[in-house]
Motif scaffolding. Structure first.
Motif, short mmCIF file in Angstrom:
data_model
loop_
_atom_site.label_atom_id
_atom_site.label_comp_id
_atom_site.label_asym_id
_atom_site.label_seq_id
_atom_site.Cartn_x
_atom_site.Cartn_y
_atom_site.Cartn_z
N THR A 78 1.12 -8.68 4.61
CA THR A 78 0.93 -7.99 5.65
C THR A 78 1.82 -7.14 6.44
N CYS A 79 3.14 -6.38 5.39
CA CYS A 79 3.44 -5.91 5.83
C CYS A 79 2.56 -4.27 6.34
N THR A 80 3.62 -2.98 6.61
CA THR A 80 2.48 -1.65 6.49
C THR A 80 1.82 -1.09 5.15
N ASP A 81 3.12 -1.14 4.19
CA ASP A 81 3.18 -0.73 3.31
C ASP A 81 2.61 -1.20 1.92
N CYS A 82 2.71 -2.40 2.06
CA CYS A 82 1.38 -3.30 1.38
C CYS A 82 0.01 -3.02 1.67
N ILE A 83 -0.12 -3.21 3.13
CA ILE A 83 -1.32 -2.71 3.94
C ILE A 83 -1.93 -1.51 3.42
N ASN A 84 -1.02 0.24 2.81
CA ASN A 84 -1.69 0.40 3.03
C ASN A 84 -1.36 0.99 0.93
#
Length: 162
Positions: A78-84
């Motif tokens: 759920t980190c921002t890089d993975c979500i993006n």
């Protein structure tokens, strides 16, 4: 163009390149990568979804494994890089980051941006470089030769004719 380079014996042969220039090298079919480094299906997502073209892009993709506290080693991180990345179409951003890290780890030390080259003690000291800069502004200034073998400016400086 390749035939002309081969005809005139032009090759990419840097003695030592700066970290900035290492980042500019192409990520795919890298001259410092041993055989079987690339895997067509694993790299497909990096090429198309993540649009990785250079070593710097590989570093940015692989960084989340080591530098982020919020990253979790799973497909549903759920980190921002993975979500993006998932929003861009990547099914498993962590696996792509591991693949990018694997490619970087397999590069020869000369081309690997994560390794620092051995000091050759050929570069001028900071004081001598400043004196050279001042001498360039004077009409009769004496400039001391800089024997450094590190290439700092451009990748085009790395091509040699043998």
């Amino acid at each position: 163009m390749l035939k002309t380079a081969k005809k005139h014996h032009v090759s990419f042969a840097p003695l030592k390149i700066s970290e900035n220039l290492k980042d500019q090298l192409p990520a795919w079919l890298h001259m410092g990568a041993p055989p079987r480094t690339y895997h067509k299906t694993k790299n497909n997502c990096l090429r198309q979804t993540h649009q990785v073209t250079s070593v710097k892009h590989l570093r940015n993709t692989a960084e989340r494994i080591t530098n982020q506290i919020s990253h979790q080693p799973q497909a549903t991180c759920t980190c921002t890089d993975c979500i993006n990345d998932r929003l861009a179409g990547c099914k498993n951003p962590h696996q792509c980051a591991k693949t990018a890290q694997h490619i970087l780890d397999s590069l020869l030390p000369k081309y690997n941006p994560n390794t620092t080259p051995k000091k050759d003690h050929l570069t001028l000291t900071h004081r001598r470089l400043e004196k050279n800069a001042q001498a360039r502004t004077q009409p009769q200034g004496e400039i001391l030769f800089n024997p450094s073998i590190t290439i700092w400016n451009s990748l085009t400086d790395c091509f040699r004719i043998f």
